[in-house]
Design an enzyme around this catalytic site. Structure first.
Site, short mmCIF file in Angstrom:
data_model
loop_
_atom_site.label_atom_id
_atom_site.label_comp_id
_atom_site.label_asym_id
_atom_site.label_seq_id
_atom_site.Cartn_x
_atom_site.Cartn_y
_atom_site.Cartn_z
N ARG A 10 0.87 -1.19 0.00
CA ARG A 10 0.00 0.00 0.00
C ARG A 10 0.90 1.23 0.00
O ARG A 10 1.73 1.42 0.88
CB ARG A 10 -0.98 0.00 1.17
CG ARG A 10 -0.37 -0.01 2.56
CD ARG A 10 -1.47 0.29 3.60
NE ARG A 10 -1.05 -0.02 4.95
CZ ARG A 10 -0.39 0.80 5.75
NH1 ARG A 10 -0.03 2.01 5.33
NH2 ARG A 10 -0.06 0.43 6.98
N HIS B 24 -2.46 3.57 6.25
CA HIS B 24 -3.43 2.52 6.57
C HIS B 24 -4.84 3.08 6.45
O HIS B 24 -5.71 2.49 5.82
CB HIS B 24 -3.18 1.99 7.98
CG HIS B 24 -4.23 1.05 8.47
ND1 HIS B 24 -4.37 -0.22 7.96
CD2 HIS B 24 -5.20 1.19 9.40
CE1 HIS B 24 -5.38 -0.83 8.56
NE2 HIS B 24 -5.91 0.01 9.44
N TYR C 289 6.42 5.10 10.94
CA TYR C 289 6.88 3.72 11.12
C TYR C 289 7.52 3.08 9.89
O TYR C 289 7.96 1.93 9.97
CB TYR C 289 5.72 2.85 11.62
CG TYR C 289 4.48 2.85 10.75
CD1 TYR C 289 4.39 2.06 9.60
CD2 TYR C 289 3.38 3.64 11.07
CE1 TYR C 289 3.26 2.06 8.81
CE2 TYR C 289 2.23 3.64 10.30
CZ TYR C 289 2.18 2.85 9.16
OH TYR C 289 1.04 2.85 8.38
#
Length: 368
Positions: free
Chosen positions: A260, A264, A273
């Protein structure tokens, strides 16, 4: 494609097009009409533009929290094109491309604007309501598939989920039941490398997700999920196996390896992250550029056709947004599905809200 295509080691990743759009497995290229190939590409581009528009709407406060799909179009479009129109799709919250391949009812956008009727509209294209929990829909998909088998229907249930869902108990229960009863279920794991902010290798110690199928007695196949032709042929073969009229009928786990590009959800900041260099490395495998090159080399795309396609997509996306934004919310819908039958307390609350709006208008909803 024959079901024997699935008889491969779980780490033997199935691929038809390399990242540059060149055919690396000529014997696996599906026999699809030129117009079908162009339609697949058009749907992939529509999904990308739809995705970008919805992220923009959320940033403007015109849409609720949204889960972007960019980078995963090849898996969603390729796998859905390999299905029969009446096969039933179960999805989590990121597989908007599967709905695009099914015609994308414009009402779907209403779900992301807070209207439950956006979920209800999916029944018209044989898609179950969006599932927001992680893996909770997998047992539902297996139950539907088992019922279809007992009725003698020539239909499969296709359930999409992320790599993080494979660490949930629902995944185990669904896979175990499917293996015991040979349900015509296609488990499609969209392994996009991140379970929210947890990398794949931190949420499961398994070398591949595909190999998890062995514990339940059926095949798991790893597929290049950013290659729409690979996802097509793998899904086609899995469907054939699921509907085999003899004892060979088995479910299949497809691990579609992809990435992706965005967050998210729009409530997430992936820069916290993950490394941007990692993202850029995966962008080199972009399914749109890859499939577009393949079609261009075959003479099915050129600048004029691409410009016309983009203009039509822009108009279609704008039409979906305009139609959805014309729908006014009814606050009393809040009470509709609290219980199967409304209680006296629910009726009192609905009547109170209705009276409040009649006296003060909808501004009262924020003032009191």
């Amino acid at each position: 494609m024959p079901a024997s295509l699935l008889d491969r080691a779980p780490d033997d990743r199935l691929q038809v097009l390399d990242p540059d759009g060149q055919v690396v497995a000529p014997d696996l290229v599906p026999d699809l009409a030129d117009e079908t190939l162009v339609s697949m590409y058009r749907d992939m581009r529509f999904a990308r533009q739809f995705d970008e528009r919805l992220v923009s709407l959320q940033r403007q406060g015109r849409l609720g929290t949204y889960a972007p799909l960019a980078g995963q179009e090849g898996a969603q479009i390729g796998s859905t094109y390999a299905l029969a129109d009446d096969d039933t799709v179960f999805f989590q919250y990121r597989e908007h491309g599967a709905l695009v391949a099914r015609g994308l009812p414009w009402e779907y956008l209403l779900y992301w604007m807070g209207h439950e009727r956006g979920n209800a509209a999916l029944a018209d294209v044989d898609v179950f309501p969006l599932n927001i929990s992680i893996g909770g829909h997998l047992p539902h998909a297996v139950g539907w598939s088992w019922a279809a088998k007992k009725r003698g229907d020539e239909r499969v249930g296709v359930v999409h989920f992320g790599d993080g869902a494979t660490s949930e108990g629902d995944f185990h229960e669904a896979m175990n039941f499917a293996g015991v009863f040979d349900t015509p279920t296609l488990f499609v794991c969209n392994n996009n490398q991140w379970a929210i902010s947890v990398p794949r290798d931190r949420q499961t110690a398994s070398d591949t997700i595909a190999q998890k199928a062995a514990a339940y007695g059926f095949d798991g196949v790893q597929v290049d999920g950013m290659d729409p032709l690979a996802t097509y042929v793998a899904t086609e073969a899995a469907r054939e196996r699921a509907l085999d009229p003899g004892e060979a009928a088995r479910p299949t786990l497809l691990e579609l390896v992809q990435y992706r590009f965005g967050a998210h959800t729009t409530a997430d900041d992936p820069e916290v992250y993950r490394d941007e260099a990692e993202v850029e490395a995966w962008r080199d495998r972009d399914p749109l550029a890859r499939f577009g090159t393949y079609l261009w080399d075959r003479g099915l795309l050129d600048t004029e056709r691409l410009d016309a396609m983009n203009a039509a997509i822009e108009d279609d996306v704008a039409d979906v947004v305009d139609r959805a934004e014309e729908v006014a919310a009814d606050p009393t819908d809040l009470f509709a599905d609290v219980y199967a039958e409304p209680t006296d307390r629910i009726d009192e609350q609905r009547e109170y809200l209705t009276a409040l709006r009649e006296r003060h208008g909808d501004d009262a909803l924020t003032d009191e």
